[in-house]
Write an enzyme that holds these catalytic residues in place. Structure first.
Site: not given
Ligand code: AGP
Length: 609
Positions: A2, A100-101, A505, A27, A482, A604, A489, A486, A74
């Site tokens: 937020c 915010n929180g 193998h 944000r 992963e 995204k 991409e 990263k 948010w």
């Protein structure tokens, strides 16, 4: 996260606040609101959607005020709509608050306040705060004292801004874990979650620290600790441009979000503790209602699913299948009403994942989704939702969403194990204790990296590589996947993640002195096997980079480059081990001069097939 903006001074508070909220749009948010005091009256305006919706509302009932607070929300508790948008007001309508929180003990506070006759209008955790202040005012007519007493009863994270008819020339603020800054003007002052909100008016700021609160008037600021004692604060001059300020001084959102992970993981734990501790219900799920689990996801979220398989199969002893959502939807999966299908999705809008969910639902499955965006499609179509509290992830490359997905999935696996009695309570409490240590372990690694730059140095050595191999085993094999994703991409370097045991193998043919081979070689039951794989790569002149823990001599002797990460429980090690791999990819892409936050060809959220 937020966004909070407050203003008191000679200008039109509405214009300053709306301008400030627009500066915080990066944000991410789903609703916006503002409260203003005019001639002894408190006006609040709030609308779901973008700030332009709020501006339409403000034009309907124009007011001129010199003091106000504003908020972009948010959503974390309560879906995005006009009612749940901030500001929230007390029963008397004389106090307005933005937050915010995450308030961890909101359920208990809400129960107590309802018993005392308070009337709630929203489903948010935030609203309990403004009623708590109102309740405390019954014990003291001094607003500051009531504010302080109320704040001290809160558990969780908060940045708060309050205006009130009881003291109409003052903004009251408080901070614990969520940032809050005060901007110092000439005959005017500002409060905000982040510097960009008022940087065009002043670059002189006071950063509130945890457990501090302040009174902000046009004539001056006073800061206090939670014992009510005034504290001296340093005034800082911000050297950033506006664009730098949006990234909090980081060069890219990705680097900022990598560094936000300690907070994001901590918030995801605290945001889910209420159902984990059975203070609230994890709605829509019967722990005994299924005898098999299928996980569907894409990209990084799929890698989280592979790790969740280890958690669920080891803690709950139920078979778990993990599918790329785009494959699941066309393989005619065997699903029935005893199947629990878990979808993992940061955005909640990924087309393949939504299609997989709908297919599963049509075959009678129960749906659980792990998601970062309240009100997204996935959260509206699932029977049960577990939220990550990563805050908005702006960079296309997913980092804090991934580590918070693992956090949420770990908590869920422990919860199911406890409900089904497949794990003893003391073991569950032990794992929870280890999980609570993870944020500080990530922070320890990040602060060492900020100081020493070990990962950055290794990235400098390899940023011109054409191929890279990432190897790991068992619960860290998905971290190899992963790490490779990263790198692919954002740097466009071909990289492959592989189970280390599979190398002989085929992939071992790739190894030569030009190929960096990244091993995840931290403590665990398969470490010796990983060491043998490192020896195989060394024997073929491969250049070994090892993510490992302090004190593992055999890895240190073999690897050409060592990245040390703090040791955590083996099941939790993926959450920590992935962080250096995120940074490795980040630095390589930055050295190559690429658009780290918006890599070519990528979106995204992939909302098309
Ligand atoms: C990962 O860095 C990518 N951004 C991408 O693989 C992403 O994880 C995938 O598209 C899934 O997105 P979701 O979590 O929003 O469903």
């Amino acid at each position: 996260m937020c966004g909070i903006v407050g203003y008191v001074g000679k200008d039109n508070a509405k214009d300053v606040i709306v301008d400030g909220l627009k500066r915080l749009e990066y944000r991410g948010y789903d609703s916006a609101g503002i409260a203003l005091i005019v001639d002894g009256e408190l006006f609040t305006y709030k609308r779901q959607g973008k700030i332009r919706e709020l501006e339409i509302e403000l034009r309907r009932k124009p007011v001129y005020s010199n003091i106000g607070i504003g908020h972009t929300r948010w959503a974390t508790h309560g879906k995005p709509d006009d009612i749940n948008a901030h500001p929230h007001v007390d029963c008397s309508g004389k106090i307005a608050l933005v937050h915010n929180g995450i308030i961890e003990n909101y359920a208990e506070l809400r129960r107590e306040l309802l018993q005392k006759g308070h009337r709630f209008t929203s489903q948010t955790d935030t609203e309990v705060i403004v009623h708590l202040i109102e309740e405390e005012l019954k014990n003291s007519s001094i607003f500051f004292k009531a504010f302080l007493r109320a704040v001290k009863k809160l558990h969780g994270s908060y940045a708060l801004a309050v205006i009130t008819l009881y003291q109409p020339d003052t903004i009251f603020v408080a901070r614990k874990d969520s940032p809050l800054v005060i901007g110092l003007g000439d005959g005017e002052n500002f409060v905000a979650s982040d510097v960009p909100a008022f940087l065009s008016y002043t670059n002189r700021v006071i950063f509130l620290d945890d457990f501090e609160l302040a009174t902000v008037k046009s004539s001056g600021i006073f800061v206090f600790n939670f014992d009510g004692e005034e504290v001296e604060k340093k005034v800082v001059t911000i050297p950033w441009s506006l664009s730098q300020a949006e990234k909090a001084g980081y060069k890219h959102f990705m680097l900022k979000e990598i560094n936000e992970q300690p907070r994001a993981v901590a918030d995801t734990i605290s945001g889910n503790l209420s159902w984990f501790r059975e203070e609230t219900e994890l709605e829509g799920i019967d722990p005994f209602g299924f005898n098999r689990i299928q996980i569907v996801a894409c990209g990084t979220s799929y890698h989280a699913g592979l790790i969740a398989k280890f958690y669920l199969e080891n803690f709950v002893r139920i078979p778990v299948e993990v599918d790329y959502a785009s494959e699941y939807r066309y393989r005619d999966p065997i699903v029935d009403e005893k199947t629990l299908v878990i979808s993992i999705t940061q955005s909640g809008e990924t087309a393949d994942t939504l299609a997989a969910m709908r297919l599963a639902k049509s075959k009678g499955a129960r749906l659980l989704t792990v998601c970062n965006v309240i009100g997204s499609t996935a959260t509206r179509e699932a029977d049960t939702v577990i939220y990550t509290y990563a805050g908005p992830e702006i960079s296309v490359a997913s980092t804090k969403a991934f580590t918070t997905q693992l956090t949420a999935l770990f908590l869920f696996s422990l919860w199911i194990a406890r409900e089904r009695g497949t794990m003893k309570n003391e073991k569950i409490e032990g794992y929870l204790k280890h999980l609570l240590e993870v944020p500080s372990r990530i922070e320890a690694f990040l602060s060492l990296e900020r100081e020493k730059g070990a990962v950055k140095q290794i990235a400098l050595e390899f940023y011109r590589a054409k191929d890279a191999l990432y190897l790991g085993r068992n619960v860290n094999y998905p971290i190899a996947l992963e790490g490779a994703l990263k790198l692919k991409e954002i740097s466009y370097i071909h990289a492959e993640g592989y189970p280390a045991g599979e190398m002989k193998h085929g992939p071992i043919a790739l190894i030569d002195e030009k190929v960096p081979v990244v091993f995840v070689a931290t403590k665990g039951k398969v470490l010796d096997k990983v060491v043998s794989n490192i020896e195989e790569v060394k024997a073929r002149k491969g250049r070994v980079i090892a993510v490992t823990n302090p004190g593992i001599k055999k890895v240190k002797e073999l690897a050409e480059f060592i990245i040390e990460v703090p040791e955590v429980d083996e099941y939790l090690s993926p959450i920590v081990n992935v962080v250096p791999l995120q940074l490795f990819a980040y630095y390589i892409a930055d050295f190559l001069g690429y658009d780290v936050d918006q890599p070519r060809n990528l979106a995204k959220s992939v909302t098309v097939e």
